[in-house]
Scaffold this motif. Structure first.
Motif, PDB file in Angstrom:
ATOM      1  N   GLN A  62      39.068  26.990  58.209  1.00  0.00           N
ATOM      2  CA  GLN A  62      40.390  26.856  57.614  1.00  0.00           C
ATOM      3  C   GLN A  62      40.706  28.182  56.917  1.00  0.00           C
ATOM      4  O   GLN A  62      39.878  28.702  56.174  1.00  0.00           O
ATOM      5  CB  GLN A  62      40.381  25.716  56.590  1.00  0.00           C
ATOM      6  CG  GLN A  62      41.737  25.263  56.167  1.00  0.00           C
ATOM      7  CD  GLN A  62      41.633  24.022  55.301  1.00  0.00           C
ATOM      8  OE1 GLN A  62      41.044  24.070  54.238  1.00  0.00           O
ATOM      9  NE2 GLN A  62      42.218  22.925  55.761  1.00  0.00           N
ATOM     10  N   VAL A  63      41.905  28.716  57.210  1.00  0.00           N
ATOM     11  CA  VAL A  63      42.351  29.949  56.561  1.00  0.00           C
ATOM     12  C   VAL A  63      43.343  29.555  55.475  1.00  0.00           C
ATOM     13  O   VAL A  63      44.327  28.873  55.748  1.00  0.00           O
ATOM     14  CB  VAL A  63      43.028  30.912  57.573  1.00  0.00           C
ATOM     15  CG1 VAL A  63      43.544  32.167  56.868  1.00  0.00           C
ATOM     16  CG2 VAL A  63      42.067  31.282  58.690  1.00  0.00           C
ATOM     17  N   GLU A  64      43.055  29.978  54.266  1.00  0.00           N
ATOM     18  CA  GLU A  64      43.911  29.661  53.125  1.00  0.00           C
ATOM     19  C   GLU A  64      44.485  30.967  52.565  1.00  0.00           C
ATOM     20  O   GLU A  64      43.738  31.910  52.295  1.00  0.00           O
ATOM     21  CB  GLU A  64      43.101  28.949  52.043  1.00  0.00           C
ATOM     22  CG  GLU A  64      43.900  28.605  50.815  1.00  0.00           C
ATOM     23  CD  GLU A  64      43.024  28.022  49.730  1.00  0.00           C
ATOM     24  OE1 GLU A  64      43.130  26.809  49.482  1.00  0.00           O
ATOM     25  OE2 GLU A  64      42.225  28.786  49.136  1.00  0.00           O
ATOM     26  N   VAL A  65      45.820  31.001  52.417  1.00  0.00           N
ATOM     27  CA  VAL A  65      46.520  32.163  51.870  1.00  0.00           C
ATOM     28  C   VAL A  65      47.266  31.692  50.626  1.00  0.00           C
ATOM     29  O   VAL A  65      48.027  30.735  50.689  1.00  0.00           O
ATOM     30  CB  VAL A  65      47.534  32.737  52.889  1.00  0.00           C
ATOM     31  CG1 VAL A  65      48.280  33.918  52.296  1.00  0.00           C
ATOM     32  CG2 VAL A  65      46.842  33.120  54.181  1.00  0.00           C
ATOM     33  N   VAL A  66      47.035  32.372  49.499  1.00  0.00           N
ATOM     34  CA  VAL A  66      47.703  32.012  48.244  1.00  0.00           C
ATOM     35  C   VAL A  66      48.337  33.270  47.654  1.00  0.00           C
ATOM     36  O   VAL A  66      47.629  34.241  47.355  1.00  0.00           O
ATOM     37  CB  VAL A  66      46.717  31.391  47.226  1.00  0.00           C
ATOM     38  CG1 VAL A  66      47.432  31.070  45.920  1.00  0.00           C
ATOM     39  CG2 VAL A  66      46.047  30.157  47.797  1.00  0.00           C
ATOM     40  N   ARG A  67      49.670  33.229  47.497  1.00  0.00           N
ATOM     41  CA  ARG A  67      50.403  34.354  46.886  1.00  0.00           C
ATOM     42  C   ARG A  67      50.835  33.942  45.484  1.00  0.00           C
ATOM     43  O   ARG A  67      51.392  32.876  45.293  1.00  0.00           O
ATOM     44  CB  ARG A  67      51.639  34.715  47.708  1.00  0.00           C
ATOM     45  CG  ARG A  67      52.456  35.855  47.044  1.00  0.00           C
ATOM     46  CD  ARG A  67      53.744  36.143  47.749  1.00  0.00           C
ATOM     47  NE  ARG A  67      54.668  35.025  47.541  1.00  0.00           N
ATOM     48  CZ  ARG A  67      55.685  34.747  48.341  1.00  0.00           C
ATOM     49  NH1 ARG A  67      55.916  35.466  49.408  1.00  0.00           N
ATOM     50  NH2 ARG A  67      56.491  33.727  48.090  1.00  0.00           N
ATOM     51  N   THR A  90      45.477  36.046  47.770  1.00  0.00           N
ATOM     52  CA  THR A  90      44.069  35.721  48.005  1.00  0.00           C
ATOM     53  C   THR A  90      43.933  35.077  49.376  1.00  0.00           C
ATOM     54  O   THR A  90      44.658  34.141  49.710  1.00  0.00           O
ATOM     55  CB  THR A  90      43.542  34.741  46.931  1.00  0.00           C
ATOM     56  OG1 THR A  90      43.747  35.319  45.644  1.00  0.00           O
ATOM     57  CG2 THR A  90      42.064  34.448  47.136  1.00  0.00           C
ATOM     58  N   ILE A  91      42.986  35.605  50.152  1.00  0.00           N
ATOM     59  CA  ILE A  91      42.658  35.055  51.469  1.00  0.00           C
ATOM     60  C   ILE A  91      41.268  34.440  51.373  1.00  0.00           C
ATOM     61  O   ILE A  91      40.323  35.088  50.909  1.00  0.00           O
ATOM     62  CB  ILE A  91      42.634  36.163  52.560  1.00  0.00           C
ATOM     63  CG1 ILE A  91      43.956  36.898  52.636  1.00  0.00           C
ATOM     64  CG2 ILE A  91      42.213  35.577  53.902  1.00  0.00           C
ATOM     65  CD1 ILE A  91      45.108  36.063  53.072  1.00  0.00           C
ATOM     66  N   ARG A  92      41.161  33.191  51.809  1.00  0.00           N
ATOM     67  CA  ARG A  92      39.857  32.543  51.909  1.00  0.00           C
ATOM     68  C   ARG A  92      39.727  31.951  53.304  1.00  0.00           C
ATOM     69  O   ARG A  92      40.672  31.343  53.820  1.00  0.00           O
ATOM     70  CB  ARG A  92      39.701  31.409  50.883  1.00  0.00           C
ATOM     71  CG  ARG A  92      39.608  31.901  49.474  1.00  0.00           C
ATOM     72  CD  ARG A  92      39.220  30.833  48.458  1.00  0.00           C
ATOM     73  NE  ARG A  92      39.622  29.478  48.782  1.00  0.00           N
ATOM     74  CZ  ARG A  92      39.008  28.388  48.335  1.00  0.00           C
ATOM     75  NH1 ARG A  92      37.958  28.475  47.562  1.00  0.00           N
ATOM     76  NH2 ARG A  92      39.462  27.186  48.653  1.00  0.00           N
TER      77      ARG A  92
END
Length: 180
Positions: A62-67, A90-92
């Motif tokens: 799972q790719v999670e992007v948080v701005r 942040t990329i996880r």
């Protein structure tokens, strides 16, 4: 009575002459004085979160992007003096069991080497989104923009299965929406 008729004719003649008389034209331009808008409080983009399930090297991730707008970063100003808060993204990349395979925080500084002086001074990190898997890389699209405009620098971020990060300019713009 003759005198009354003469007075009425004189009045009618005066009215007729005045009515047909052309109005005097002026070359003056009258415009209302407008004040330039005063800058508001610094403008912040909304928080953003995107989660995408992917298949990478035959495993589920799972790719999670948080701005998040970040007040600790240097603010930028537009030509009117309006200030804008820059973003931290942040990329996880998470394994199927929820453990973290990759995590990195990006700011505009990560892309400085690819930006001209104008974007270094007046651009903000607008976005970073999952694009695709290509071989052993997860490919993300990024952009540094002039706030509240359509002007931006398109970038590509790749993350290898070993955690190596590559950043380059995107020279393959998708302008039609069709894949090749």
């Amino acid at each position: 009575m003759r005198k009354a008729v003469q007075i009425v004719l004189a009045v009618l003649l005066t009215v007729a002459v005045t009515a047909c008389k052309e109005k005097k034209k002026h070359d003056d331009i009258i415009a209302t004085k407008s004040e330039s808008p005063k800058p508001q409080e610094p403008i912040r983009m909304q928080d953003y979160r995107q989660t995408t399930d992917i298949k990478w090297l035959n495993k589920n991730y799972q790719v999670e992007v948080v701005r998040t707008p970040d007040d600790s970063l240097k603010m930028v100003k537009d030509e009117t003096g309006q200030k804008f808060v820059d973003n931290r993204i942040t990329i996880r990349i998470l394994r199927a069991d929820g453990s973290v395979a990759f995590k990195r925080v990006f700011t505009k500084a990560a892309f400085q080497h690819l930006l001209n002086d104008d974007y270094q001074k007046t651009g903000i990190l607008e976005g970073l989104v999952y694009d695709r898997v290509e071989g052993n890389n997860v490919v993300l699209a990024a952009s540094v923009c002039h706030p509240q405009t359509d002007e931006y620098i398109p970038l590509v971020v790749t993350v290898s299965n070993f955690g190596d990060v590559g950043i380059r300019l995107d020279d393959q713009l998708d302008t039609t929406g069709d894949e090749l």
